[in-house]
Design a protein around this motif. Sequence first.
Motif, PDB file in Angstrom:
ATOM      1  N   UNK A  37     -50.782  38.440 -12.892  1.00 24.37           N
ATOM      2  CA  UNK A  37     -51.967  37.754 -12.363  1.00 24.37           C
ATOM      3  C   UNK A  37     -52.901  38.741 -11.669  1.00 24.37           C
ATOM      4  N   UNK A  38     -52.334  39.644 -10.883  1.00 23.75           N
ATOM      5  CA  UNK A  38     -53.141  40.623 -10.159  1.00 23.75           C
ATOM      6  C   UNK A  38     -53.887  41.546 -11.125  1.00 23.75           C
ATOM      7  N   UNK A  39     -53.219  41.959 -12.182  1.00 25.21           N
ATOM      8  CA  UNK A  39     -53.861  42.847 -13.157  1.00 25.21           C
ATOM      9  C   UNK A  39     -55.050  42.158 -13.828  1.00 25.21           C
ATOM     10  N   UNK A  40     -54.882  40.898 -14.143  1.00 22.94           N
ATOM     11  CA  UNK A  40     -55.976  40.162 -14.794  1.00 22.94           C
ATOM     12  C   UNK A  40     -57.126  39.939 -13.808  1.00 22.94           C
ATOM     13  N   UNK A  41     -56.792  39.599 -12.567  1.00 23.06           N
ATOM     14  CA  UNK A  41     -57.831  39.356 -11.572  1.00 23.06           C
ATOM     15  C   UNK A  41     -58.615  40.628 -11.254  1.00 23.06           C
ATOM     16  N   UNK A  42     -57.961  41.784 -11.288  1.00 22.86           N
ATOM     17  CA  UNK A  42     -58.613  43.066 -11.003  1.00 22.86           C
ATOM     18  C   UNK A  42     -59.450  43.564 -12.172  1.00 22.86           C
ATOM     19  N   UNK A  47     -59.487  38.962 -21.161  1.00 17.74           N
ATOM     20  CA  UNK A  47     -58.107  38.941 -21.624  1.00 17.74           C
ATOM     21  C   UNK A  47     -58.136  38.792 -23.142  1.00 17.74           C
ATOM     22  N   UNK A  48     -57.585  39.780 -23.823  1.00 11.01           N
ATOM     23  CA  UNK A  48     -57.521  39.748 -25.290  1.00 11.01           C
ATOM     24  C   UNK A  48     -56.092  39.406 -25.681  1.00 11.01           C
ATOM     25  N   UNK A 170     -52.550  30.629 -16.732  1.00  9.28           N
ATOM     26  CA  UNK A 170     -53.933  30.142 -16.656  1.00  9.28           C
ATOM     27  C   UNK A 170     -54.184  29.362 -15.369  1.00  9.28           C
ATOM     28  N   UNK A 171     -53.248  28.506 -14.998  1.00  7.32           N
ATOM     29  CA  UNK A 171     -53.443  27.677 -13.802  1.00  7.32           C
ATOM     30  C   UNK A 171     -53.330  28.506 -12.528  1.00  7.32           C
ATOM     31  N   UNK A 172     -52.432  29.487 -12.523  1.00  2.00           N
ATOM     32  CA  UNK A 172     -52.329  30.371 -11.354  1.00  2.00           C
ATOM     33  C   UNK A 172     -53.632  31.129 -11.154  1.00  2.00           C
ATOM     34  N   UNK A 173     -54.233  31.592 -12.232  1.00  2.00           N
ATOM     35  CA  UNK A 173     -55.511  32.302 -12.145  1.00  2.00           C
ATOM     36  C   UNK A 173     -56.627  31.352 -11.733  1.00  2.00           C
ATOM     37  N   UNK A 174     -56.599  30.141 -12.264  1.00  2.00           N
ATOM     38  CA  UNK A 174     -57.593  29.132 -11.894  1.00  2.00           C
ATOM     39  C   UNK A 174     -57.596  28.905 -10.383  1.00  2.00           C
ATOM     40  N   UNK A 175     -56.404  28.723  -9.823  1.00  2.00           N
ATOM     41  CA  UNK A 175     -56.300  28.457  -8.393  1.00  2.00           C
ATOM     42  C   UNK A 175     -56.703  29.668  -7.570  1.00  2.00           C
ATOM     43  N   UNK A 176     -56.350  30.863  -8.044  1.00  2.00           N
ATOM     44  CA  UNK A 176     -56.702  32.083  -7.320  1.00  2.00           C
ATOM     45  C   UNK A 176     -58.213  32.285  -7.273  1.00  2.00           C
ATOM     46  N   UNK A 177     -58.908  31.854  -8.313  1.00  2.00           N
ATOM     47  CA  UNK A 177     -60.365  32.024  -8.376  1.00  2.00           C
ATOM     48  C   UNK A 177     -61.124  30.886  -7.700  1.00  2.00           C
ATOM     49  N   UNK A 178     -60.414  29.836  -7.282  1.00  2.00           N
ATOM     50  CA  UNK A 178     -61.099  28.690  -6.694  1.00  2.00           C
ATOM     51  C   UNK A 178     -61.925  27.937  -7.715  1.00  2.00           C
ATOM     52  N   UNK A 179     -61.449  27.907  -8.946  1.00  2.00           N
ATOM     53  CA  UNK A 179     -62.139  27.231 -10.044  1.00  2.00           C
ATOM     54  C   UNK A 179     -62.234  25.743  -9.749  1.00  2.00           C
ATOM     55  N   UNK A 180     -63.432  25.180  -9.855  1.00  2.00           N
ATOM     56  CA  UNK A 180     -63.669  23.777  -9.488  1.00  2.00           C
ATOM     57  C   UNK A 180     -63.843  22.885 -10.710  1.00  2.00           C
ATOM     58  N   UNK A 181     -63.890  21.594 -10.442  1.00  2.00           N
ATOM     59  CA  UNK A 181     -64.135  20.630 -11.518  1.00  2.00           C
ATOM     60  C   UNK A 181     -65.508  20.860 -12.139  1.00  2.00           C
ATOM     61  N   UNK A 182     -66.482  21.255 -11.323  1.00  2.00           N
ATOM     62  CA  UNK A 182     -67.812  21.524 -11.861  1.00  2.00           C
ATOM     63  C   UNK A 182     -67.795  22.761 -12.750  1.00  2.00           C
ATOM     64  N   UNK A 183     -67.017  23.792 -12.354  1.00  2.00           N
ATOM     65  CA  UNK A 183     -66.861  24.972 -13.206  1.00  2.00           C
ATOM     66  C   UNK A 183     -66.252  24.570 -14.547  1.00  2.00           C
ATOM     67  N   UNK A 184     -65.256  23.686 -14.487  1.00  2.00           N
ATOM     68  CA  UNK A 184     -64.615  23.207 -15.711  1.00  2.00           C
ATOM     69  C   UNK A 184     -65.635  22.496 -16.596  1.00  2.00           C
ATOM     70  N   UNK A 185     -66.504  21.723 -15.981  1.00  2.00           N
ATOM     71  CA  UNK A 185     -67.517  20.988 -16.738  1.00  2.00           C
ATOM     72  C   UNK A 185     -68.451  21.925 -17.481  1.00  2.00           C
ATOM     73  N   UNK A 186     -68.776  23.083 -16.879  1.00  8.07           N
ATOM     74  CA  UNK A 186     -69.635  24.040 -17.553  1.00  8.07           C
ATOM     75  C   UNK A 186     -68.975  24.604 -18.809  1.00  8.07           C
TER      76      UNK A 186
END
Length: 324
Positions: A37-42, A47-48, A170-186
């Motif tokens: 997770x840290x490697x992807x966030x940095x 992600x390929x 995917x969900x761990x990264x979502x939570x780490x980024x503070x991904x919101x429902x509005x972000x999901x809608x986009x």
Amino acid sequence: MSQPSTFIHSAQRTIRLETKAIEALQARINEDFSRACELILKSKGRVVVLGMGKSGHIGRKIAATLASTGTTAYFVHPAEASHGDMGMITRDDVVLALSNSGTTSELLTLLPLIKRMGVTLISMTGNAHSPLATAAAVNLDCSVSQEACPLNLAPTSSTTTTLVLGDALAIALLEAKGFTAEDFAFSHPGGALGRRLLLKVEDIMHVGQDLPYVQRGTSLRDALLEMTRKKLGMTVILEADGRLAGIFTDGDLRRTLDREIDVRKALIDEVMTPHGKTVRREMLAAEALKIMEDHKINALVVVDDTDRPVGALNMHDLLHAGVL
């Protein structure tokens, strides 16, 4: 010929084995997972995801899930990568390579190129001592003790476990980024959720010449003519200074007829709903829908900060926009 009970027993066995494989996976969510997770966030890139055969099918799903939850990702077929598609991978990317055996030749062929480019490699394998796993910066263990296939050959438990591990990532990264429902809608603008979270009142309201309105003191007859011309089933009534005085709808007309009021002589002031429910243009259309549903009304006036009407919408507008 097999009996129905045989089919049921087979299905239950498959579900039981795959559930057992997923439960065993939980104990292997450790520091390696956190490191991935840290490697992807940095990473400054994307992600390929790479995978052959069934792992490739699972890889496509993982890439799609990552992309829709805030982590830019896409799938590259390893065989195509050897024939030009390596150009789709940049030094800033993170490669997520999937292989149950960890010895998939098409993936191993790419390892020297990935290493030479300095691209971070994360693997998901069922063999922590395989060439792919040992070459990776971090390996995520998705091994299983037994495939659900009675021959222990067809990828079943192993692909399910890999898919679940991809979802967990995917969900761990979502939570780490503070991904919101509005972000999901986009990421899902064409879906119902996207419309409910992105569409605003100003996107669907009627404005300008399409907004039906009359002044206080107007005859009911003329107000009905305005409603007919604008075809919204309502009209706004304005004070002399342009502020909202009231609203008159088809429902108000029915109630007026029930009161046996002479529509040819009555003034709009006598039969209008004073002021009425209003919304602001910057509100979500879904909020306007809730107001209509809560108050059992079919039309709303859109007002500005000074309570002056700037638009109107009705239930048909929300239905047409797909908010309902």
